[in-house]
Design an enzyme around this catalytic site. Structure first.
Site, PDB file in Angstrom:
ATOM      1  N   SER A  74       0.128  12.722   0.910  1.00 14.77           N
ATOM      2  CA  SER A  74       0.000  12.726   2.369  1.00 14.77           C
ATOM      3  C   SER A  74       1.000  11.790   3.036  1.00 14.77           C
ATOM      4  CB  SER A  74      -1.418  12.325   2.773  1.00 14.77           C
ATOM      5  OG  SER A  74      -1.654  10.983   2.466  1.00 14.77           O
ATOM      6  N   LYS A 131      -7.560   8.177   9.209  1.00 15.61           N
ATOM      7  CA  LYS A 131      -6.195   7.654   9.330  1.00 15.61           C
ATOM      8  C   LYS A 131      -5.869   7.346  10.783  1.00 15.61           C
ATOM      9  CE  LYS A 131      -4.398   9.844   5.183  1.00 15.61           C
ATOM     10  NZ  LYS A 131      -3.739  11.011   4.607  1.00 15.61           N
TER      11      LYS A 131
END
Lengths: 811, 267
Positions: A657, A700
């Site tokens: 990611s 996040k």
């Protein structure tokens, strides 16, 4: 085209309380209140419907998703309509006491037979004592005894008379008797005898020898007469005992006439009682005295008539349906049953009445639910279960017997036929490991019931959720939820699913949230739980678990962890990582830097070099190397040497990611264009430059938001996320508010070019028909830099080549 | 019960013993009577001198009843065995007396078993004699439950017009007062015309115990007929006086063999 930041509505999908027709959950009927999963339930119905060997079920899926409740519910519904399995009893084996017989009886008959046998034993005591105390018995035995005595005495009398005729008498000795000559009624001593004429002495000696011969013959007949008499008495005893028991047993045989096994057993009991009728007599008549001493009965031993007891291993209510049993401790002996022992006179002893049923006995004829992990953790339990399912019979053996640790004589109960549907519950990896590593597994568990972590979000499932909340309220005696609170629970469920189009099926988490919301409503003094109480519960859960994330954030704020949230930097970007500790996930920013120089085309991933990067992370780095090689300086060898690093990262890194962020740092370094440090990036990239979805997008974003907010008022900070992750957004209210006010932005990007433009504020640039990127665009700068590296490398190589040839010429 | 004819109190009961179970049965009965009459119990073990005398004849064989083995008669061995039997009987007597709290004594009398046995207990008012079972080891033990359903002892007593017979009846009555017994009074009229008188006399002497007594008549002193009567009535113990014609007309052992129950002889 510049990418616009997402609008507040894109960041969160509300659950409209107005869609509910109820005010509070008090108006809802809870019912089963289980969040059904159609596909899984189809598999369950198939699995329990098909009645063939091996079609046992394995319900796989994360724990807490309600597998047990759903399966138990489905099994119980079906079991109610199924036939009640038979009762099973263990009875004494009159032919081999070490192998108790199993007896199958119609439901409910086991307890009845046990009562009847108990009564029979009581009746037998009375009846047998009665016949043996009767005048008939006394008269008949005395007649037999007298016949013997008369016979003996007649014989002895004849000898005595014969002796008398010959002037000889019988004398008793301490241990027997002897014959002696007499004169005038007195036995002759040696002197008197010697004084007789020789002829007389000879005659007396001859007479006595002749009498002794007669005596010898008679004496040797006597044991035979006694034996014959004993046999007559024994025959009489048996006749009397049989007469006493016959009517009692006949009555039971008539009662259980439709059950041949019971009738057969009763006939065996009848024969055994006749053989052992003395055991029903008073204590002093049971035991022959030993060496003249009467042996008292041992106080704590089992009574002799114990053997006529019925050990109802398993009794059923005849109206109860098939059993559904959950083996909460699936140890070997809990599954197959066990044989208990008792201490007696310093030794352990057992008998058929001490055989105890296991979970398989209890579930026989129905369904057994067992937790796969617990089963696998118990020594030999899994092997035992497989063996019994294959053999289709329950054989009660201890672990010691199986492993041959002991070889003492113990019971070997007759096996009981096994007809059970086993449902194992377990995590997916257990299912896949068993499938892969145990060849027998797929033979025995042919039906996989795969439970999903999520369910589709929509009005129908929203209502199912509301019912589930209502059922939890009723089950735990909680305050009722108003509809806004229910809606908030549903929103949190979507957040737990990390998807605004899905709801989590992890019912345990929702149940916890419901109960905790009730607690907070109580502390607030509310009668009904509101959305604020649910939110308080959510916040409190985070607060209780976020110590590490707070520490990380504090260290970032204090400058220990170097993260910039303002300004611009070349070759430096804020990546976002997610950590999961103890069930709590949180995101935090990580500085990713890239350095480039002339080289031979390798991108060095420092994490990989020091073996801190996992395979997926390494794959991501290699992909971006492919992207660069495929997009820039196509006609030149890639003469780049780049290094990428997660700064201040001291643990392993896994996942791809951050590959987009790494690529942006690399492009920034190559283009020598600074990246806005107020932005953070998450997303993976493929070789074509497309940005791909990642997990944990909410955590996040929230992690970066919290880091920025901790440093002061927000001023245009934001996060670049893959556009394909927008549907997963379920962000906190404070972030939505900041976005609405323009203080924070979330940018959905689909390509690398979109991202680099936002990060650098410079046009990315597309390759034109002339094969060149637009002037001063990022891509053009990268292209030029790489071509420059290549040319410089070529130049250096040719210079080295010349040098070598000059050196060669000089030679 | 009337004490007429009872004379004096019974102070000592002698019991003739050998090692056989039957004589030990006699001991138990004698002990029971001793308790009832609060008398001393005396065990008399008789060593048969006739037996010892014959032991020197080389052609005589001893037949052992338990094992059916044979052996030559050996005087020393016989003496040892008699001593061992006496010791065993003494222990049994001691044990029984201690259990019942009786005063007891024991002695060994060596003499002619049949001729001397009555004189062996000269100091005793009662002499109990169990049937010495020559074939006892061959006889079976009792059948499983073939026993009386009650503990009532059936006591028979021989009654004639002698004073000694009245004393025997008195002793039986005393036993009956202290123990649950069923009395069977066996009348021994010298002539049939005497029967009614004896019956009246017996009933009179029995007093309140007449209700638990049965009265039967035995014609003459025929041991065989008495044995049949003992059997018919299930008599457990027979009491008679030492002048009874049964003892004078028939040898003692013959009578005992025929009667099949212990006999208590009153003096």
């Amino acid at each position: 085209m510049a990418v616009a930041p997402l609008k507040p509505d894109d960041l969160f999908r509300r659950c409209d309380p107005a869609q509910f027709a109820f005010e509070t959950t008090a108006e809802l009927e809870a019912g089963d209140a289980l969040i059904t999963q159609d596909r899984a339930m189809h598999a369950v119905r198939f699995g329990i419907g098909i009645r063939h060997a091996g079609y046992n079920l394995f319900a796989l899926g994360p724990s807490g998703t309600g597998k047990y409740a759903l399966i138990r519910n489905a099994l119980e519904k079906r079991a109610k309509g199924e036939a009640v399995p038979p009762d099973w009893c263990y009875v004494f084996n009159f032919e081999d006491a070490h192998r108790p017989r199993a007896m199958r009886l119609p439901p409910g008959k086991g307890a009845e037979l046990k009562r009847d046998m108990g009564q029979l034993v009581e009746d037998l005591h009375r009846a047998i004592r009665g016949v043996f105390e009767s005048d008939e018995y006394r008269t008949r035995t005395q007649a037999v005894e007298e016949e013997l005595e008369e016979r003996q005495e007649r014989t002895m009398g004849e000898i005595r008379e014969l002796a008398k005729e010959k002037d000889v008498i019988l004398l008793q000795t301490p241990t027997g008797f002897t014959l002696a000559p007499v004169r005038n009624g007195k036995p002759l001593g040696p002197n008197e005898f010697q004084a007789l004429p020789e002829k007389e002495r000879a005659r007396i000696e001859e007479d006595i020898n002749s009498l002794q011969t007669e005596m010898r013959k008679a004496l040797h007949q006597m044991p035979l007469w006694k034996k014959h008499s004993d046999e007559q008495i024994e025959e009489l005893n048996r006749e009397m005992a049989a007469a006493a028991i016959q009517s009692l047993v006949e009555a039971l045989c008539e009662k259980y006439g439709e059950l041949p096994a019971v009738v057969d057993y009763l006939r065996q009991v009848e024969r055994d009682v006749v053989d052992n009728f003395r055991q029903f007599l008073p204590e002093q008549d049971k035991r022959p005295p030993l060496l003249g001493m009467w042996m008292p009965p041992s106080g704590d031993g089992q009574p002799w008539n114990h053997r006529y007891r019925i050990n109802v291993l398993l009794g059923h209510d005849k109206n109860g349906g098939a059993p559904v049993v959950y083996a909460d401790l699936p140890a070997h002996h809990q599954l197959v049953g066990r044989i208990e022992h008792r201490a007696h006179l310093g030794a352990l002893e057992t008998d058929f009445t001490m055989i105890r049923a296991g979970a398989l006995h209890q579930a026989n004829g129905g369904y057994l639910i067992v937790d796969a992990l617990k089963l696998l953790l118990q020594p030999f339990a899994w092997e035992t279960l497989k063996r019994l399912l294959q053999a289709r019979e329950i054989r009660i053996e201890s672990l010691a017997q199986i492993t041959s640790l002991i070889s003492t004589l113990s019971l070997e109960p007759e096996p009981i036929p096994l007809d059970v549907k086993v449902v194992m519950l377990g995590e997916r990896h257990i299912y896949y490991l068993l499938y892969q590593l145990d060849p027998e597994f797929s033979e025995l568990f042919k039906v996989a019931v795969d439970f999903d972590e999520e369910v589709e979000r929509g009005p129908e499932n929203d209502l199912v959720y509301a019912r589930f909340v209502a059922s939890e309220v009723r089950r735990a005696g909680l305050r009722h939820f108003d509809r806004a609170a229910v809606a908030r629970v549903i929103e949190q469920s979507a957040r737990l699913a990390d998807d605004n189009e899905r709801l989590t099926s992890h019912m345990r988490s929702i149940g916890d949230l419901v109960r905790e919301a009730d607690y907070w409503a109580g502390t607030a003094g509310r009668e009904t739980i509101t959305a604020a109480d649910v939110q308080r519960a959510v916040d409190a859960q985070i607060e209780r678990a976020d110590r590490i994330s707070r520490r990380l954030r504090e260290e970032t704020t204090r400058g220990t962890i170097l993260i910039e949230t303002a300004g611009e930097r070349v070759g430096q970007v804020n990546g976002l990582a997610v950590m999961t500790l103890g069930g709590f996930s949180f995101g935090h920013p990580t500085r990713i830097t890239a350095r480039v120089r002339l080289g031979e085309g390798e991108v060095i991933d420092i994490e990989r070099e020091v073996k801190l990067g996992g395979p997926l992370h390494s794959k991501g780095v290699l992909i971006l190397q492919g992207f660069i090689a495929g997009r820039y300086a196509l006609d030149y060898p890639l003469s780049l040497s780049a290094s990428l690093v997660f700064e201040q990262s001291y643990g392993g890194i896994e996942g791809d990611s951050a590959s987009a962020a790494e690529l942006f740092a690399l492009l920034s370094a190559l283009a020598d264009r600074p990246i806005r440090q107020s932005l953070a990036v998450t997303g993976s990239v493929n070789q074509l430059g497309e940005i791909q979805a990642i997990g944990g997008v909410n955590e996040k974003i929230e992690g970066f938001y919290d880091t920025c907010a901790a440093r002061g008022p927000l001023d245009g900070q934001g996060v670049l996320i893959p556009a394909s992750n927008v549907k997963h957004l379920m962000l906190r209210a404070d972030i939505r508010e900041a976005v609405e006010q323009g203080r924070f932005g979330i940018y959905p990007i689909e390509t690398v070019d979109e991202g680099i433009e936002i990060l650098t504020g410079t046009q990315a640039g597309a390759r034109g028909s002339d094969g060149c990127f637009p002037d001063r665009s990022v891509n053009q700068r990268v292209d030029d830099r790489l071509i420059g590296f290549s040319k410089r490398l070529t130049e250096l190589q040719s210079r080295e080549g010349k040098g070598e040839s000059n050196e060669g010429a000089g030679e | 019960m009337s004490t007429e004819g009872s004379g004096r109190r019974v102070r000592r009961i002698a019991v003739a013993l050998d090692a056989s179970p039957h004589s030990l049965g006699g001991l138990e009965l004698a002990a029971g009577i001793a308790v009832a009459l609060d008398a001393e119990l005396e065990g008399v073990f008789v060593e048969d001198t006739d037996l010892l005398r014959t032991a020197g004849l080389p052609f005589l064989r001893e037949f052992r009843t338990a094992t059916l083995c044979e052996s030559a008669l050996d005087a020393e061995r016989l003496q040892r065995e008699l001593r061992a039997a006496a010791r065993r009987v003494r222990e049994h007597l001691e044990h029984s007396a201690a259990e019942l709290g009786l005063a007891w004594s024991f002695r060994v009398w060596r003499g002619d078993l049949e001729a001397e046995i009555l004189g062996a207990a000269r100091g005793a008012e009662l002499f109990a004699l169990g049937r010495i079972g020559r074939f006892a080891p061959l006889r079976r033990s009792r059948s499983p439950a073939a026993k009386s359903r009650t503990d009532v002892l059936v006591v028979g007593v021989l009654f004639n017009r002698s004073a000694a017979a009245a004393r025997a009846l008195s002793i039986a009555g005393e036993v009956g007062i202290r123990h649950p017994v069923s009395l069977v009074v066996v009348l021994q009229p010298e002539a049939p015309s005497e029967t009614a008188m004896l019956r009246t006399k017996a009933l009179e002497q029995l007093g309140p115990m007449r209700d638990q007594a049965r009265i039967v008549t035995l014609g003459g002193a025929d041991a065989a007929r008495l044995a049949a009567l003992v059997k018919d009535f299930g008599i457990d113990m027979l009491i008679l006086d030492d002048t009874n014609p049964i003892l004078t007309q028939t040898p003692l052992w013959t009578s005992l063999e025929r009667l099949g129950c212990p006999v208590v002889i009153g003096r």
